[in-house]
Design a protein around this motif. Sequence first.
Motif, mmCIF file in Angstrom:
data_model
loop_
_atom_site.group_PDB
_atom_site.id
_atom_site.type_symbol
_atom_site.label_atom_id
_atom_site.label_comp_id
_atom_site.label_asym_id
_atom_site.label_seq_id
_atom_site.Cartn_x
_atom_site.Cartn_y
_atom_site.Cartn_z
ATOM 1 N N ASP A 92 39.486 33.344 49.118
ATOM 2 C CA ASP A 92 38.684 33.355 47.897
ATOM 3 C C ASP A 92 39.605 33.013 46.721
ATOM 4 O O ASP A 92 40.597 33.721 46.478
ATOM 5 C CB ASP A 92 38.061 34.737 47.696
ATOM 6 N N GLU A 94 39.356 33.581 43.722
ATOM 7 C CA GLU A 94 39.458 34.689 42.777
ATOM 8 C C GLU A 94 40.556 35.680 43.174
ATOM 9 O O GLU A 94 41.043 36.439 42.343
ATOM 10 C CB GLU A 94 38.121 35.411 42.664
ATOM 11 N N ASP A 95 40.908 35.652 44.466
ATOM 12 C CA ASP A 95 41.996 36.526 44.904
ATOM 13 C C ASP A 95 43.318 36.141 44.241
ATOM 14 O O ASP A 95 44.205 36.991 44.073
ATOM 15 C CB ASP A 95 42.144 36.458 46.424
ATOM 16 N N TYR A 289 40.971 42.517 36.459
ATOM 17 C CA TYR A 289 40.954 41.697 37.671
ATOM 18 C C TYR A 289 41.652 42.386 38.844
ATOM 19 O O TYR A 289 41.444 42.001 39.994
ATOM 20 C CB TYR A 289 41.583 40.334 37.388
ATOM 21 N N ARG A 292 38.735 44.313 40.325
ATOM 22 C CA ARG A 292 37.849 43.412 41.053
ATOM 23 C C ARG A 292 38.478 42.938 42.370
ATOM 24 O O ARG A 292 37.775 42.715 43.358
ATOM 25 C CB ARG A 292 37.507 42.200 40.186
ATOM 26 N N TYR A 293 39.780 42.796 42.374
ATOM 27 C CA TYR A 293 40.492 42.348 43.576
ATOM 28 C C TYR A 293 40.297 43.338 44.725
ATOM 29 O O TYR A 293 39.998 42.954 45.868
ATOM 30 C CB TYR A 293 41.972 42.191 43.242
ATOM 31 N N LYS A 295 37.983 45.732 44.751
ATOM 32 C CA LYS A 295 36.560 46.030 44.926
ATOM 33 C C LYS A 295 35.949 45.138 45.998
ATOM 34 O O LYS A 295 35.007 45.536 46.704
ATOM 35 C CB LYS A 295 35.826 45.839 43.597
ATOM 36 N N ARG A 296 36.467 43.922 46.159
ATOM 37 C CA ARG A 296 35.930 43.008 47.176
ATOM 38 C C ARG A 296 36.224 43.512 48.583
ATOM 39 O O ARG A 296 35.682 42.989 49.556
ATOM 40 C CB ARG A 296 36.496 41.589 46.973
ATOM 41 N N ARG A 301 43.521 42.728 51.671
ATOM 42 C CA ARG A 301 43.866 42.857 50.254
ATOM 43 C C ARG A 301 44.808 44.040 50.025
ATOM 44 O O ARG A 301 45.679 43.996 49.157
ATOM 45 C CB ARG A 301 42.597 43.008 49.412
#
Length: 799
Positions: A92, A94-95, A289, A292-293, A295-296, A301
């Motif tokens: 992703d 966004e990662d 962020y 959010r990292y 939270k996915r 992660r």
Amino acid sequence: MAARVEASIGGGTGEIDEEGGGGRGTMWDLDQTLDQPMDEEAGQLRNMYKEKKFSAFLLLQLSFQSLGIVYGDLGTSPLYVFYNTFPRGIKDPEDIIGALSLIIYSLTLIPLLKYVFVVCKANDNGQGGTFALYSLLCRHAKVSTIPNQHRTDEELTTYSRTTFHEHSFAAKTKRWLEKGTSRKNSLLILVLLGTCMVIGDGILTPAISVLSAAGGLRVNLPQINNGVVVLVAVVILVSLFSVQHYGTDKVGWLFAPIVFLWFLFIASIGIFNIWKHDPSVLKAFSPLYIYRYFKRGGQDRWTSLGGIMLSITGIEALFADLSHFPVSAVQLAFTIIVFPCLLLAYSGQAAYLRKYPHHVEDAFYQSIPKNVYWPMFVIATAAATVASQATISATFSLIKQALAHGCFPRVKVVHTSRKFLGQIYVPDINWILMILCIAVTAGFKNQNQIGNAYGTAVVIVMLVTTLLMMLIMILVWRCHWVLVFLFTFLSLLVECTYFSAVLFKVNQGGWVPLVIAAAFLVVMYVWHYGTLKRYEFEMHSKVSMAWILGLGPSLGLVRVPGIGLVYTELASGVPHIFSHFITNLPATHSVVVFVCVKNLPVYTVPQEERFLVKRIGPKNFHMFRCVARYGYRDLHKKDDDFEKRLFESLFLFVRLESMMEGCSDSDDYSVCGSQQQQSRDGIGNGNEIRNVSTFDTFDSIESVIAPSGATKRTSNTITGSSQMSGVGDEVEFINRCRDAGVVHIMGNTVVRARREARFYKRIAIDYVYAFLRKVCRENSAIFNVPQESLLNVGQIFYV
């Protein structure tokens, strides 16, 4: 309770029982009279020693030079961070923003805020590392496992310490630490663990840095296989370790321009990539962020924290390398150059990966513009080589500190700079590091596995530093417990998070630093244990000075021309090796000096305060005690400086004593008077009174003087009253004895485990410690004693 020590000396065996507690009688009082503490002498030696100040120009010069020694490791992390963060590829885009945000705040919280502005201020007069923190604690609390400190040591100008209010939180913490031996041992093991992990970094840093840099060959030359890359890395590593003997000063000037260019290049390329590919990566400066990292979700992660943590590797070397440069120079270099350049470099790589996520394996080299690729490859390879210097220098500094604390076998230490005493080179450790580093590089052949191992070592060092800093803040800085709690809680929160992530990678290479650290920990702890037992043996088996003086006339003790320097670890009392020596050979030198070499928990002892000299017994016995004090940064020089300064201090003491007392016979009178008073008072039993009465025959000690121009020796009885008429005569007498010859008498103590000891103790003492004693340097080599002037006295004791 009786303390029992068994000894086998010179082929015979003996048992020594020493009663602890209140069994003190006339002989104990007599011994205290003849062998008094050195409080007065220590007070006379205090000087106005001040730490060296640096000009603004020199500070800038040292800041520039520190780039090549201190920040090479931290600066080259962009070579491998993103690949170790996403070893299975980026799923992703966004990662990337989340990972960049983690990198930014990791660099801000740990290197910048914690280390540069907090931990670095906990230095011991410019000395860093786990042992420097331990030295600070040893000065503020009695936590040293070897109890050889004396109150006179606290009068050193470099022995800074603070006092506590009896009911303060610091005083309660101090009493809790001092209460049990197990707590002192636990603290020592914690320090040794941190030190061993830094040594592990000294092996892993060169491996991952050089291998990552050499891996750039495959970007433009894809036909090259991994074996060629490993071979290139090994050649570079051998070259690096081969130039270490030139010293940090010369190597620093060679490496500093390379690292400076490296920081300028990665910052410039970072700005270019941000502008060209994706300026929106700058939103990663928002901690939102990070939330959010995670939270996915997903274990990947969480385990990616092990790769992100590699962005802060090098901080442990930063603190340990403080001995090479002033703290202000290290802080200036980080805040002005290192920190902003690293932020730009990571942001630039993130911008490139947002557009080309499939290039994550070689993110650094792929993000370089094609027209500057080869110049950047050369600089990157050179910078990676320099990166290894930081942990190598840190390892040398920690080994030197461990030596002074009796926690490492005696190895050769070479000071490579006349201007800065902290810059050293340890040949044996250098070659051991090189062999292990090549073994790791050739064995793994993969920077991902080495990165996993590297992360494990770094996070453990950070945890150890946090725990030690907690005690420093309480005992040394005397901070309020709320501040201590906040610092400890926030540090452990971040570091334990990273630690939980690296635990998932123990079986993927993370076991390497654990094995390396375990091996060094066994070596260091076993050596310290043997050193402690040897000291306890000397303490329990020492003989009374009154007994030595009383035996002289009764045995017809002969004083032969010359000076005998009897080396001992005791600052009071007579070592057992001397009593064994005169019992088997009823003769001793005309002048006897008991030399105690002490390593104190201070970074240095000024030359003016190094030696303490005290007379033992009446003047006509010509017996002295000299305590030579060293800090963990001081060096025993190669020339005869030690012996020369010892005699200078001895002559100075004789002159000062004469001026202060005004009468050369005053000591004899006061001692005899004290014995007569004790006899009249009837203190002690009959044996004690009988021993005291032997001091009436002081003048019957025989002395043999060799006439000039003759080979035949004639025995003459020289009384103390006719031998010297003043201080000049005594100095001349000592000089004549010195010309006749100086003999260095050292104990060759062999430690062995009892037959009934547990099997692990027998292995540790009879095999590990015996092997280390066999391969380490002898004391005579450390003090540069010529073999023709050396006399070893063997003794065996069992633990």
